[in-house]
Enzyme design. Structure first.
Site, short mmCIF file in Angstrom:
data_model
loop_
_atom_site.label_atom_id
_atom_site.label_comp_id
_atom_site.label_asym_id
_atom_site.label_seq_id
_atom_site.Cartn_x
_atom_site.Cartn_y
_atom_site.Cartn_z
N ALA A 33 -23.96 -2.36 41.92
CA ALA A 33 -23.53 -0.98 42.13
C ALA A 33 -24.70 -0.02 41.90
O ALA A 33 -25.52 -0.22 41.01
CB ALA A 33 -22.39 -0.64 41.18
N GLY A 89 -26.80 3.25 40.67
CA GLY A 89 -26.78 3.96 39.39
C GLY A 89 -27.52 3.20 38.31
O GLY A 89 -28.08 2.12 38.53
N LYS A 149 -28.06 0.82 35.34
CA LYS A 149 -27.38 -0.38 34.89
C LYS A 149 -26.86 -0.18 33.47
O LYS A 149 -27.53 0.39 32.62
CB LYS A 149 -28.33 -1.58 34.94
CG LYS A 149 -28.68 -2.01 36.35
CD LYS A 149 -29.57 -3.25 36.34
CE LYS A 149 -29.92 -3.68 37.75
NZ LYS A 149 -30.80 -4.88 37.76
N GLY A 150 -25.65 -0.69 33.23
CA GLY A 150 -25.05 -0.55 31.92
C GLY A 150 -25.58 -1.57 30.93
O GLY A 150 -26.07 -2.63 31.31
N ASP A 186 -8.04 4.42 35.89
CA ASP A 186 -7.22 3.24 35.62
C ASP A 186 -8.00 2.00 36.05
O ASP A 186 -8.83 2.05 36.96
CB ASP A 186 -5.91 3.34 36.39
CG ASP A 186 -4.86 2.38 35.86
OD1 ASP A 186 -5.08 1.76 34.80
OD2 ASP A 186 -3.80 2.25 36.51
#
Length: 584
Positions: A315, A317, A319-320, A371
């Protein structure tokens, strides 16, 4: 004997679903009384209770089936035969679509999410699609203006089942009439038909009248949120007639409605006309059937995959540090997998992260938390994974992967609506878009806080922008209740050298938060800093946060509206409505 056993198992599962949905309707039916009594804590408790009912009843059925089958050995085709018998029970069953999802849940609980094939599960429905339009009784009533909209509105509103007095019904009718006249011509309204749902839609502190406004050959939403005044009388806060506004009211970042729907498929079809942008999954979730919504969400994914050759990609953005996130370029969902190992600065466990996601599922999301749907053993063809993503999966989540040859199974993931990361949005935004986004971001933080949620990590990368321009929080690994946080002012330095030191000159406990520090990591961009100081300076003050905490401890439940403050009648008409504690 074998055939009888298969029938007994199928009947046991269907009876278990009957019991579950009966309790679901029972909790839902209490929404009117909770609203009339203004029992807002009970509203929140009922919301959690209704969510838990499904898994509770799945567990009861699983235990029943274990008692029925005992230690018997069954051949590999036995589950398929049970499914076939169960399918034969559904043609005359009114809630067949959710009964299929319940069967799937029982199967997955029994077989630990293994061997998930169409022969043993309802991957797609066994029933014809046309059944969704078989409505044995009308879901709505028709009202016609006949040249007098005010008289029609009076008849409509006095016919509602609510047993509380109106504070000023004639005033509200005037407001609604004016709002309609601002959107439609007198000629259009004179010949309009209002189709009003028989059931009110309850959520948070409002009862929503949901209807369709038919003008010539076009259909518009007709939504009226009904609220309590401080004196306990009813008033209508606004009138919404655009499909964009209706989409936000029924949005994926909001809690599920409490609406009495013994035939949920019929309700979904009725709503579809005023919510054309919503998928079947989203509509089921909106009315509280979130487990079947999860089934439909997976079906929508499978349908997309069958008509596309796209590969999954990492994805866009930043990276987490906790989640590996991937997506499909043209699909409106993202897939999130908890990493096997976290960055050192993340002091959480995988179990704690999963608990945070469950908290969001059960909590009032106030339109500001997306959600999620949770899946186990999610199987993907390796050919559909980009080389970069496959390498990332093997590097970050090897413990959650099972190699199946040409396919790979991901043991656990979340599916969530895809949004534009706020940090990327701000990089491309013009001046007005930037101002709107910062206003939305600050409002999101404040509304979450008022609902007793502290986001933890408030960086822009953890928020997304929806297609309607709303800012929504989607990174839950550090969330906690507001009441668990200790908001502190930074003590003044003891000596000039303190401010130059690499370590703070004051003690810091694990739950301590210093709002003054938000300014440093949120306002590096000078343009953003100016707008933030103008709109949301209070977020940098510990007193503001402590004040919110005190309101929560005092039992106050905030009003959170599903529309902008300027849409309230009190704002649009210049007339005062009853005071509410809004955080719109």
């Amino acid at each position: 004997m074998a055939a009888k056993l298969e029938l007994l198992i199928a009947q046991t599962i269907l009876q278990g679903f009957d019991a579950q949905y009966g309790r679901f309707l029972e909790v839902t039916a209490g929404a009117q009384q909770r609203f009339e009594r203004a029992d807002w804590p009970a509203v929140q408790q009922a919301m959690k209770k209704r969510i838990h009912l499904y898994d509770h009843h799945v567990g009861l059925v699983v235990e029943q089936l274990k008692c029925i089958t005992g230690q018997q050995y069954f051949d590999a085709d036995f589950p398929s035969r049970v499914k076939a018998v169960y399918t034969d029970l559904l043609p005359e069953y009114p809630r067949f679509e959710i009964a299929e999802s319940f069967f799937n849940s029982v199967y997955c609980r029994l077989f630990r999410h293994r061997d998930l094939t169409p022969e043993k599960l309802f991957v797609f429905s066994s029933q014809p699609e046309g059944r969704f339009r078989d409505i044995p009784r009308p879901l709505s009533r028709d009202f016609t203006a006949n040249g007098d909209v005010s008289a029609m509105l009076y008849n409509l509103l006095t016919d509602l089942p609510l047993r509380l007095p109106w504070e000023n019904l004639s005033r509200d009718i005037d407001y609604i009439t004016l709002a309609l006249q601002q959107s439609f011509s007198a000629q259009q309204l004179a010949g309009a038909t209002f189709q009003i749902a028989n059931e009110l839609f309850y959520r948070n502190k409002a009862a929503w009248l949901v209807g369709k406004l038919r003008v010539a050959d076009r259909v518009y939403p007709f939504l009226l949120p009904i609220h309590h005044s401080d004196s306990g009388a009813l008033f209508i806060d606004t009138c919404l007639t655009s499909k964009a506004e209706a989409s936000i009211v029924f949005g994926f970042a909001r809690s599920y409605f409490m609406v009495y729907a013994p035939l949920p498929a019929a309700m979904v079809e009725w709503l579809r006309e005023i919510l054309p942008g919503k998928t079947t999954a989203e509509l089921y979730m909106a009315i509280g059937c979130q487990k079947h919504g999860k089934t439909e969400c997976y079906r929508e994914y499978l349908t997309f995959m069958s008509g596309s050759q796209e590969q999954f990609i990492i994805a866009p953005g930043v990276k987490g540090m906790v989640m590996l996130v991937f997506t499909l370029p043209s699909f409106d969902r993202v897939f999130k997998v908890i990493k096997d190992e976290f960055a050192p600065q993340k002091e959480v466990t995988q179990a704690q992260v999963m608990a945070c996601y469950q908290l969001v599922k059960e909590h009032d999301r106030v339109g500001r938390m997306a959600d999620t749907q949770e899946y186990e053993n999610f199987v993907v063809d390796k050919a559909r994974l980009s080389p970069e993503l496959l390498a990332e999966l093997q590097r970050e989540v090897p413990d959650k992967l099972e190699d199946l040859g040409d396919r790979i199974a991901i043991r656990h993931l979340y599916m969530e609506r895809r949004m534009t990361p706020l940090n990327l949005y701000l990089e491309q935004a013009d001046e007005q878009q930037m101002r709107d986004a910062i206003e939305e971001y600050g409002n999101a933080i404040k509304q979450l806080a008022a609902a007793n949620i502290f986001p933890g990590d408030m960086l822009f990368k953890n928020f997304g922008v929806t297609r309607h321009g709303r800012v929504v929080f989607y990174d839950y690994d550090e969330i906690c209740y507001m009441t668990e946080v200790n908001f502190r002012d930074i003590p003044p330095p003891r000596y000039p050298e303190d401010e130059l030191a690499s370590e703070p000159w004051y003690s810091v406990s694990p739950n301590d938060v210093f709002p003054e520090e938000f300014r440093h990591f949120l306002c590096g961009d000078r343009r953003i800093r100016q707008v933030f100081e103008e709109m949301h300076r209070d977020l940098f003050e510990a007193d503001y946060w402590r004040g919110l905490q005190q309101r929560i401890r005092d039992g106050h439940v905030e009003d959170v509206f599903a529309y902008r403050k300027k849409r309230r009648f009190s704002q649009r008409s210049g007339a005062a409505l009853p005071a509410t504690s809004a955080t719109a």
